[in-house]
Motif scaffolding. Structure first.
Motif, PDB file in Angstrom:
ATOM      1  N   ALA A 137     -41.926  28.863  23.782  1.00 44.33           N
ATOM      2  CA  ALA A 137     -41.618  29.855  25.019  1.00 44.33           C
ATOM      3  C   ALA A 137     -41.599  28.936  26.357  1.00 44.33           C
ATOM      4  CB  ALA A 137     -42.689  30.909  25.192  1.00 44.33           C
ATOM      5  N   TRP A 138     -40.525  29.114  27.295  1.00 44.85           N
ATOM      6  CA  TRP A 138     -40.593  28.294  28.280  1.00 44.85           C
ATOM      7  C   TRP A 138     -41.086  29.401  29.463  1.00 44.85           C
ATOM      8  CZ3 TRP A 138     -40.577  23.460  29.840  1.00 44.85           C
ATOM      9  CH2 TRP A 138     -39.962  23.127  30.790  1.00 44.85           C
ATOM     10  N   LEU A 139     -42.289  28.832  30.163  1.00 42.66           N
ATOM     11  CA  LEU A 139     -43.140  29.631  31.112  1.00 42.66           C
ATOM     12  C   LEU A 139     -42.978  29.018  32.306  1.00 42.66           C
ATOM     13  CD1 LEU A 139     -46.342  30.198  28.962  1.00 42.66           C
ATOM     14  CD2 LEU A 139     -44.238  31.606  28.711  1.00 42.66           C
ATOM     15  N   ASP A 140     -42.568  29.933  33.301  1.00 47.10           N
ATOM     16  CA  ASP A 140     -42.721  29.612  34.822  1.00 47.10           C
ATOM     17  C   ASP A 140     -43.971  29.852  35.232  1.00 47.10           C
ATOM     18  OD1 ASP A 140     -42.238  29.171  37.563  1.00 47.10           O
ATOM     19  OD2 ASP A 140     -40.317  30.355  37.583  1.00 47.10           O
ATOM     20  N   LEU A 141     -45.046  28.923  35.516  1.00 45.79           N
ATOM     21  CA  LEU A 141     -46.330  29.220  36.028  1.00 45.79           C
ATOM     22  C   LEU A 141     -46.604  29.137  37.406  1.00 45.79           C
ATOM     23  CD1 LEU A 141     -48.023  27.571  33.156  1.00 45.79           C
ATOM     24  CD2 LEU A 141     -47.448  29.807  33.112  1.00 45.79           C
ATOM     25  N   ARG A 142     -45.354  28.914  38.020  1.00 49.74           N
ATOM     26  CA  ARG A 142     -45.503  28.505  39.662  1.00 49.74           C
ATOM     27  C   ARG A 142     -46.211  29.779  40.250  1.00 49.74           C
ATOM     28  NH1 ARG A 142     -39.386  26.860  40.738  1.00 49.74           N
ATOM     29  NH2 ARG A 142     -39.144  28.500  39.348  1.00 49.74           N
ATOM     30  N   PRO A 143     -45.954  31.025  40.122  1.00 48.90           N
ATOM     31  CA  PRO A 143     -46.712  31.871  40.758  1.00 48.90           C
ATOM     32  C   PRO A 143     -48.169  32.041  40.458  1.00 48.90           C
ATOM     33  CG  PRO A 143     -44.822  32.976  39.450  1.00 48.90           C
ATOM     34  CD  PRO A 143     -45.003  31.468  39.007  1.00 48.90           C
ATOM     35  N   LEU A 144     -48.513  31.171  39.717  1.00 43.46           N
ATOM     36  CA  LEU A 144     -50.320  31.225  39.519  1.00 43.46           C
ATOM     37  C   LEU A 144     -50.778  30.093  40.330  1.00 43.46           C
ATOM     38  CD1 LEU A 144     -50.624  31.234  35.625  1.00 43.46           C
ATOM     39  CD2 LEU A 144     -50.546  33.112  37.169  1.00 43.46           C
TER      40      LEU A 144
END
Length: 391
Positions: A325-332
């Motif tokens: 799974a490729w997760l965009d964690l930028r909002p964290l």
């Protein structure tokens, strides 16, 4: 006990006792979700083949009969599952897919030409070309209706800039895309227009989910067969990465002649036990694989629910294949290297997105091929680490 509940019953302690890299590299307090291996063992026929080889003390150099058996098994799998008629005489044993990539760069691409790499990408495809005296032209994947797609205009420009060998990872690591026939045909027109070559990494081919079908790129047409070398293995689908065996599939006469000129020592790294395991996987491992894919599909859905519950800010698209799974964690707010922050704060080990190329800033790759109770711990641990605030 059903197979699914047996998978659920595997514990972190059991996994650490097995001693694999995934569960020992970062210490006893870590949860491994980085390196691409599964936590479910392997198929009973594979274990039987390995026990038989051990009982026979079959630890010598690979004999021609074993290589031929592997070639026939691989060709049979390609025929039966993808409709691709592969000549077993054109299937060569390798140590791993990266060995195939090195052969493709050295012997099937123009000397000194850059490697064209859609990114994010499997990490060694970014680093290995330098050791082969090649540069990399990164081509970030585009977005179309929420899906990652190949940026054909940018790939065309990369060929025009001097690139010659394109790396096509399908199913894609780390994005999980399973490219359609239409997408692959459109790509082939770009490659053919420039007289380019393709290295097709199809190691995740058996791991596709309902509604998606793997299509070997070289099987599309005489054109794709003529400019492609394909690498595959049973190592991902049957969880055999440490046994060092893959296959290079040659799909045209000119490349077959090149292979003959290279001689046997170019293809000299496959381990005898790995060949036995791969052969058994292809010939008798189908029922176990079907159960694993069904369980992984359940994990894929569970991950969606867990992210919605614990980390609704995280952006992702459920993969069509693979167990990644490729997760965009930028909002964290965890910065450009979120996997480093998460490992320091929680001991959860993911692949750091920038290691997969420029589009990976602020992203991470999560391996969900783990028992569902452990997957819950991983997502909850990420959420707890994120609650500590920006990095």
């Amino acid at each position: 006990m059903t197979r699914a509940s047996a998978f659920d019953a595997v514990t972190v302690d059991t996994l650490r006792e097995r001693g694999s890299l995934k569960w020992t590299l970062y210490g006893d307090d870590s949860l491994g979700a980085f390196v691409a291996e599964m936590d479910f063992g392997t198929a009973p026929p594979v274990l039987e083949a390995l026990h038989a080889a051990v009982d026979a003390v079959d630890f010598g150099y690979l004999p021609p009969r074993a290589a031929a058996g592997l070639a026939a098994a691989c060709a049979g799998w390609q025929r039966d599952h993808y409709g691709w008629a592969v000549d077993p005489d054109r299937v060569r044993p390798l140590a791993d897919v990266l060995n195939g990539f090195e052969i493709a760069v050295r012997h099937f691409s123009r000397p000194g030409s850059p490697v064209i790499l859609p990114t994010p990408a499997y990490m060694p495809f970014l680093s290995l070309p330098a050791a082969l005296d090649r540069t990399v032209i990164e081509v970030p994947m585009a977005r179309d209706n929420g899906r990652h797609v190949l940026d054909l205009d940018a790939i065309d420009a990369a060929f025009a800039a001097g690139g010659h060998l394109l790396v096509l990872c399908n199913p894609h690591n780390p994005l999980g895309r399973v490219h359609t026939a239409e997408e692959l045909t459109a790509l082939s027109e770009v490659v053919a227009r420039h007289g380019g070559r393709v290295f097709a990494d199809e190691i995740h081919a058996p791991l596709t989910y309902p509604g998606h079908r793997h299509i070997p790129y070289a099987s599309l047409s005489p054109t794709t067969a003529g400019h492609t070398v394909t690498a595959t293995s049973a190592s991902k689908a049957w969880n055999l990465p440490g046994l060092k065996c893959a296959q290079l599939i040659i799909s045209n006469d000119a490349d077959a002649a090149t292979v003959e000129r290279l001689g046997p020592y170019t293809f000299n790294g496959a381990a005898s036990l790995g060949v036995a395991a791969n052969t058994a996987a292809y010939t008798a491992g189908g029922p176990w694989l079907a159960e694993v894919v069904a369980y992984l599909d359940g994990n894929r859905r569970a991950l969606a629910d867990l992210l919605a519950e614990h980390l609704p800010e995280v952006r992702w698209t459920a993969p069509e294949g693979t167990y990644l799974a490729w997760l965009d964690l930028r909002p964290l707010g965890l910065g450009d290297h979120p996997a480093r922050v998460l490992r320091e704060r929680s001991g959860i080990a993911l692949v750091d997105g920038p290691d997969c190329g420029a589009p990976g800033l602020g992203h991470a790759r999560l391996n969900f091929a783990t028992p569902r109770p452990i997957l819950r711990r991983i997502v909850a641990g990420i959420a707890e680490a994120a609650r500590r605030g920006p990095a």
